[in-house]
Enzyme design. Structure first.
Site, PDB file in Angstrom:
ATOM      1  N   PHE A 192       0.866  -1.158   0.000  1.00 41.51           N
ATOM      2  CA  PHE A 192       0.000   0.000   0.000  1.00 41.51           C
ATOM      3  C   PHE A 192       0.914   1.221   0.000  1.00 41.51           C
ATOM      4  CE2 PHE A 192      -4.661  -0.487   1.516  1.00 41.51           C
ATOM      5  CZ  PHE A 192      -4.909  -1.351   0.466  1.00 41.51           C
ATOM      6  N   GLN A 245      -9.176  12.740   7.667  1.00 40.90           N
ATOM      7  CA  GLN A 245      -8.655  12.314   6.379  1.00 40.90           C
ATOM      8  C   GLN A 245      -9.741  12.409   5.311  1.00 40.90           C
ATOM      9  OE1 GLN A 245      -7.245   8.116   5.716  1.00 40.90           O
ATOM     10  NE2 GLN A 245      -5.343   9.199   5.264  1.00 40.90           N
ATOM     11  N   HIS A 284     -10.717  11.412   1.724  1.00 42.58           N
ATOM     12  CA  HIS A 284     -10.398  10.473   0.659  1.00 42.58           C
ATOM     13  C   HIS A 284     -10.562  11.200  -0.671  1.00 42.58           C
ATOM     14  CE1 HIS A 284     -10.679   6.929  -1.917  1.00 42.58           C
ATOM     15  NE2 HIS A 284     -10.283   6.182  -0.895  1.00 42.58           N
ATOM     16  N   LEU A 328     -17.448   5.818  -1.188  1.00 44.70           N
ATOM     17  CA  LEU A 328     -16.067   5.683  -1.616  1.00 44.70           C
ATOM     18  C   LEU A 328     -15.926   4.953  -2.948  1.00 44.70           C
ATOM     19  CD1 LEU A 328     -14.036   6.826   0.345  1.00 44.70           C
ATOM     20  CD2 LEU A 328     -13.363   4.496   0.941  1.00 44.70           C
ATOM     21  N   GLU A 352      -9.472   3.262  -3.604  1.00 45.19           N
ATOM     22  CA  GLU A 352      -8.208   3.686  -4.194  1.00 45.19           C
ATOM     23  C   GLU A 352      -7.557   2.590  -5.017  1.00 45.19           C
ATOM     24  OE1 GLU A 352      -6.218   7.044  -1.471  1.00 45.19           O
ATOM     25  OE2 GLU A 352      -6.879   5.280  -0.411  1.00 45.19           O
ATOM     26  N   ARG A 390      -2.716   9.806  -0.174  1.00 47.29           N
ATOM     27  CA  ARG A 390      -4.131  10.170  -0.095  1.00 47.29           C
ATOM     28  C   ARG A 390      -4.341  11.659   0.124  1.00 47.29           C
ATOM     29  NH1 ARG A 390      -7.473   6.375   3.779  1.00 47.29           N
ATOM     30  NH2 ARG A 390      -7.198   4.985   2.011  1.00 47.29           N
ATOM     31  N   HIS A 446     -13.428  10.906   5.150  1.00 37.57           N
ATOM     32  CA  HIS A 446     -13.307   9.449   5.178  1.00 37.57           C
ATOM     33  C   HIS A 446     -12.990   8.868   6.546  1.00 37.57           C
ATOM     34  CE1 HIS A 446     -12.427   5.426   3.957  1.00 37.57           C
ATOM     35  NE2 HIS A 446     -11.130   5.534   4.147  1.00 37.57           N
ATOM     36  N   ARG A 496      -3.379   8.926   7.844  1.00 38.73           N
ATOM     37  CA  ARG A 496      -3.475   7.507   8.204  1.00 38.73           C
ATOM     38  C   ARG A 496      -2.994   6.627   7.061  1.00 38.73           C
ATOM     39  NH1 ARG A 496      -7.086   3.398   7.250  1.00 38.73           N
ATOM     40  NH2 ARG A 496      -8.563   4.789   6.196  1.00 38.73           N
TER      41      ARG A 496
END
Length: 582
Positions: free
Chosen positions: A125, A239, A241, A255, A258, A289, A354, A389
């Protein structure tokens, strides 16, 4: 108008867990395995908890793919990507105990993706040094929730998922239970408990576009904890997104994983420009992000967005087979929501709130809140994520601290020799609930909730200024006055309207905490973008601590321990080859 048709129902348990998502269930399982009486309650069906929406994966330095990985490197990646606002002790606890969290799930039957030789598969990731994200397709959170629900059932953990908790009850600064009501029939409920674990999520629903669904993450945890005497940390660190849907209205903010960018999706503006070249020419759509969200927001704010206020995310150039294999959940969701085939057409997206990286202040060792007998875990808590995050860290956090807090609460209740209950605390909670039902006011909760979301989107979105934040506070003060005239109108379908009224109270408190904290963080760091303070201020490497009566205080952070300090301070590679984004 209906009023509650039943007399108060009284329940008693050793430990009450508020929230039936992954964090609450993991704590409940630990308590049950230790022989402690536990009751888990929630306002949403346990099979449909917010945890089920987590797609990407769960982090642990297992070393199944990259043997050189270590808990120290996991901790370093987490601290660095938090922009050094995470609590180093909390980071260490999670990284050290992550492998055990995955092992627990594996032991309980979690269907992890595996290599041909049986090893748990792990993938990259964004901003992770090694492959350490275990997964189950793009349904990882759903499978974790199913696994925990199944294990809780094996242990006969009592779960009531139609209970809305309105107050945590305390006497002399010590917890003795909680007050609430049944959403279906309105029955008021008094729950006596020797300890309470708060796992009721974050506050992202107070923005117009959010990946949270209706009636979840409305700031319940903030309000419950703050009224019980706990403190809120980093409320301003939310955060966003990069890619939430704009339509349909009842799913705005949903969402777009990603993984769509990770598989090769591209972003373009209304002029057809692939605009990430302006913001991160090396990583492009595989940037972090916070940077992609800022890029999307800027394109829209500067007039290069679509008519509906978004940008385009396109995977239609990819082979159809690849989309169906790697993005099955997204493909089906877009058909269901918009009758849009993503193998043929682009998706219209905009930044969406998010994840609450802030939350209730907790101790690193056990997630105690400073209020005796009260603990907070999961998205309700704070300290791990700082100003950004890492994808995959939220799921491992709930596994690690769910276990630790369950263990700590078990020891705490075994050691309690006396419990004082305060009838006045119960009477106050009762009067608050009855006040909504008896009110002759003309304000409805839903309208004011929408006003809060509009206010926060305009004044505390991706980019902020002190002038705009203060305008938001002025507007919020008006809404707080209007909220005094809110009335609830239960009907034959249930007491949802009463729940909406309490959701509103949580949202108002969370909005004030966020605005006041955002004003005091006069810098740009990670998710927090201040147009009037575009640089990072080293003096602000610490947390904003908020209380209803005391406002905001700054709390400096300690340095990371030597075990991973050098790794965290080393410059990380920005290479994106083979990596998914966060």
């Amino acid at each position: 108008m209906l009023s509650s048709p039943h007399a108060e129902r009284h329940l008693t348990t050793s430990v009450l867990v508020i929230g039936t998502g992954g964090a609450g269930l993991r704590a409940s399982i630990e308590l049950a395995e230790r022989g402690i009486q536990v009751l888990a309650v929630g306002k949403r069906r346990k099979h449909d908890a917010h945890t089920t929406l987590a797609a990407g994966g769960i982090n642990a330095a297992l070393g199944t793919m990259d043997p050189e990985d270590s808990w120290q490197q996991h901790a370093a990646d987490t601290l660095r990507e938090s922009y050094f606002l995470a609590d180093p002790e909390i980071v260490e606890v999670v990284a050290r105990n992550a492998a055990r969290g995955v092992e627990d799930l594996e032991r309980w039957g979690m269907p992890f993706a595996r290599e041909a030789d049986g090893r748990i598969s792990q993938r990259f990731f964004g901003a992770h040094t090694y492959r350490r994200t275990a997964y189950a397709g793009d349904y990882t959170g759903l499978e974790i929730q199913r696994t925990l629900v199944r294990r809780a059932a094996e242990l006969a953990v009592p779960i009531i998922d139609t209970v809305y908790i309105t107050r945590i009850l305390t006497a002399d600064g010590t917890v003795f239970g909680a007050y609430g009501f049944d959403i279906v029939d309105g029955t008021p409920i008094v729950i006596h408990a020797d300890a309470v674990i708060l796992a009721a999520g974050g506050h992202t629903r107070i923005w117009r576009y959010t990946s949270s669904r209706r009636d979840e993450n409305t700031g319940d945890s903030f309000r419950l904890a703050a009224l019980a005497g706990a403190r809120i940390r980093d409320a301003e660190l939310v955060q966003f997104h990069p890619s939430g849907l704009l339509e349909p209205d009842d799913a705005a903010g949903t969402l777009v994983s990603e993984a769509a960018r990770g598989e090769g999706g591209i972003l373009t503006n209304a002029q057809g420009e692939r605009f990430m070249e302006r913001y991160d020419p090396e990583r492009m759509e595989l940037s972090t992000r916070d940077r992609v969200a800022l890029a999307n927001y800027t394109e829209i704010a500067e007039g290069r967005g679509t008519e509906k206020g978004g940008v385009w995310l396109d995977v239609s150039h990819l082979p159809r087979e690849q989309v169906l294999e790697k993005l099955p959940r997204l493909y089906r969701a877009m058909i269901d929501l918009q009758m849009l085939d993503i193998t043929e057409q682009p998706m219209e997206v905009a930044p969406t709130a998010h994840y609450s990286m802030g939350g209730v202040w907790v101790r690193p060792e056990d997630h105690g809140t400073g209020v005796e007998g009260l603990y907070a875990i999961g998205e309700a808590s704070s300290g791990l994520h700082g100003a950004n995050r890492l994808g995959g860290n939220s799921l491992i956090e709930l596994m690690v601290y769910g276990r630790i807090t369950g263990e700590t609460a078990a020891e705490y209740v075994r050691g309690r020799t006396e419990v004082r209950r305060d009838p006045e605390a119960v009477a106050e909670a009762r009067a608050e609930l009855e006040g909504f039902l008896r009110s002759t006011g003309t304000e409805t909760p839903r309208r004011l909730q929408r006003a809060v979301r509009d206010l926060m989107t305009e004044h505390a979105g991706v980019i902020r200024t002190e002038e705009s934040l203060r305008e938001g506070l002025a507007e919020l003060a008006v809404l707080e006055e209007r909220a005094k005239n809110v009335t609830a109108h239960p009907d034959i379908a249930g007491f949802d309207d009463l729940a909406h009224a309490f959701d509103l109270l949580g949202s108002l408190l969370a909005a004030r905490a966020t605005l006041e904290s955002a004003i005091e963080r006069r810098e740009t760091r990670g998710c927090h973008n201040r147009a009037d303070f575009p640089e990072t201020d080293p003096a602000l490497r610490g947390n904003m601590i908020w209380t209803p009566g005391g406002g905001v205080e700054f709390e400096p952070l300690p340095d990371a321990p030597e075990s991973f300090r050098a790794l965290a301070e080393a410059s990380a590679s920005d290479a994106v080859e083979g990596k998914l984004v966060e």
